[in-house]
Design an enzyme around this catalytic site. Structure first.
Site, PDB file in Angstrom:
ATOM      1  N   MET A  30       0.977  -1.113  -0.209  1.00 54.62           N
ATOM      2  CA  MET A  30       0.054   0.186  -0.243  1.00 54.62           C
ATOM      3  C   MET A  30       0.729   1.267  -0.010  1.00 54.62           C
ATOM      4  O   MET A  30       0.541   2.249   0.352  1.00 54.62           O
ATOM      5  CB  MET A  30      -0.978   0.009   1.300  1.00 54.62           C
ATOM      6  N   GLY A  31       2.020   1.013  -0.591  1.00 53.64           N
ATOM      7  CA  GLY A  31       2.948   2.414  -0.429  1.00 53.64           C
ATOM      8  C   GLY A  31       3.667   2.485   0.971  1.00 53.64           C
ATOM      9  O   GLY A  31       3.592   1.864   2.045  1.00 53.64           O
ATOM     10  N   HIS A  37       9.278  -3.359   3.314  1.00 54.19           N
ATOM     11  CA  HIS A  37       9.114  -3.632   1.947  1.00 54.19           C
ATOM     12  C   HIS A  37      10.362  -3.820   1.206  1.00 54.19           C
ATOM     13  O   HIS A  37      10.244  -4.697   0.253  1.00 54.19           O
ATOM     14  CB  HIS A  37       8.406  -2.387   1.207  1.00 54.19           C
ATOM     15  N   GLN A  61     -10.370  -2.817   2.678  1.00 55.42           N
ATOM     16  CA  GLN A  61      -9.798  -3.316   3.767  1.00 55.42           C
ATOM     17  C   GLN A  61      -9.916  -2.670   5.247  1.00 55.42           C
ATOM     18  O   GLN A  61      -9.245  -2.559   5.929  1.00 55.42           O
ATOM     19  CB  GLN A  61      -8.573  -3.881   3.403  1.00 55.42           C
ATOM     20  N   ARG A 188       2.432   2.640   9.581  1.00 58.42           N
ATOM     21  CA  ARG A 188       1.886   3.440  10.489  1.00 58.42           C
ATOM     22  C   ARG A 188       2.819   3.907  11.801  1.00 58.42           C
ATOM     23  O   ARG A 188       2.391   4.791  12.555  1.00 58.42           O
ATOM     24  CB  ARG A 188       0.747   2.514  11.287  1.00 58.42           C
TER      25      ARG A 188
HETATM   26  O1  PAF Z   1       0.157  -5.967   3.731  1.00 63.38           O
HETATM   27  C1  PAF Z   1      -0.510  -4.581   2.869  1.00 63.38           C
HETATM   28  O2  PAF Z   1       0.067  -3.737   2.362  1.00 63.38           O
HETATM   29  C2  PAF Z   1      -1.940  -4.933   2.343  1.00 63.38           C
HETATM   30  O3  PAF Z   1      -2.815  -5.647   3.229  1.00 63.38           O
HETATM   31  C3  PAF Z   1      -1.733  -5.749   0.909  1.00 63.38           C
HETATM   32  C4  PAF Z   1      -1.269  -7.073   1.013  1.00 63.38           C
HETATM   33  C5  PAF Z   1      -0.890  -4.703  -0.132  1.00 63.38           C
HETATM   34  C6  PAF Z   1      -3.268  -5.861   0.421  1.00 63.38           C
HETATM   35  O4  PAF Z   1      -3.647  -4.419   0.213  1.00 63.38           O
END
Ligand code: PAF
Length: 286
Positions: A30-31, A37, A61, A188
């Protein structure tokens, strides 16, 4: 690195990569790309000939009272990071591209594991996660998809979805990346004030204490749960949501730690809802 917001372009590029004999690796995000990441992307780069990452803050979500609007979206920095980390194609769709007909009528039901722990605190969260992940898998067609162990319940559910729906993808778990004081990296964490940031490692500390108690011989999960809850409850800036110890395979609550079991904790620290987990040591290994 190519960047596209078009699912058709994405699909064509992945088809072409496969036609050239490349293994397609996929890192959905989600960036607000951080070192957690980066670890996913590096592993994908190491293992796959063609690496796709996506950035999409998935409204499905987020609950009505959650941080969808405030969620960080530093798209220029994220693009530079993805490129630096060796991504071949970055997919950045808008909501219209992902949900052209508005709300879905067909969604992925996460089953009972979607209703406990994170699912109990965030109703419908995992339906939203699995639905978007299934869509992204459909668009990318990855052989391997990379998910962080920090979101252990999400990882377990994505694995179950892939297994039970016979999706031709290997879901690869990637270890949590932590700050030097143990705080698990999360987008977050950016919401934390300096005082809250100092308090935030309390989740990891409580989980680590539980692991230490198991190493010392404590097997009673209720004792461990109570100690974790007490530790987090003693931090004035943390508001405990849950602690849990579950079987690492079935995700059922355990009475005694005698097989691989996972300790989990969630708490609100200031405006941020933080989660963390650790696999507990047991006689068969860590
Ligand atoms: O973990 C996340 O960043 C999100 O839940 C995902 C897997 C990209 C789905 O939107």
């Amino acid at each position: 690195m190519d960047v596209t917001g078009s699912a058709a372009t994405l699909r064509a590029a992945c088809d072409a990569a496969r036609a050239h004999g490349h293994t397609v690796g996929f890192v959905p995000t989600m960036g607000a790309i951080h070192r957690g990441h980066a670890r996913l992307l590096r592993q994908a780069r190491h293992e796959c000939g063609f690496v796709v990452a996506s950035i999409f803050v998935n409204p499905l979500q987020f609950g009505a009272t959650e941080d969808l609007a405030a969620y960080p979206r530093p798209i220029e920095r994220d693009t530079a990071e993805a490129e630096r980390l060796g991504c071949d194609l970055l997919f950045v769709p808008d909501e219209k591209e992902m949900y052209p007909n508005g709300p879905h009528t067909i969604t992925v039901d996460p089953g009972p594991l979607g209703d406990c722990l994170e699912g109990a605190s965030r109703p419908e969260h995992f339906r939203g996660v699995l639905t978007v992940v299934a869509k992204l898998f459909g668009m990318v067609g990855p052989s391997r998809a990379y998910f962080g162990e920090k979101d252990a319940q999400q990882l377990a559910l994505v694995r179950r979805m892939a297994a039970e729906l016979n999706l031709p993808v290997t879901v690869v778990p990637v270890p949590t990346v932590r700050e030097p004081d143990g705080l698990a990296l999360s987008s977050r964490n950016a919401y934390l004030s300096p005082d809250e940031r100092q308090a935030a490692p309390v989740l990891f500390e409580a989980l680590s204490d539980a692991a230490e108690r198991v190493r010392e011989g404590e097997r009673d999960a209720d004792v461990l749960r109570a100690e974790m809850a007490r530790r987090i409850g003693a931090e004035p800036l943390a508001r405990l949501d849950y602690v849990a110890i579950v079987d690492d395979e079935t995700w059922e609550d355990v009475k005694r730690v005698e097989r691989p079991a996972r300790a989990l904790a969630a708490a609100r620290v200031g405006p941020a809802r933080l989660i963390d987990n650790l696999l507990l040591p047991w006689d068969g290994g860590e």
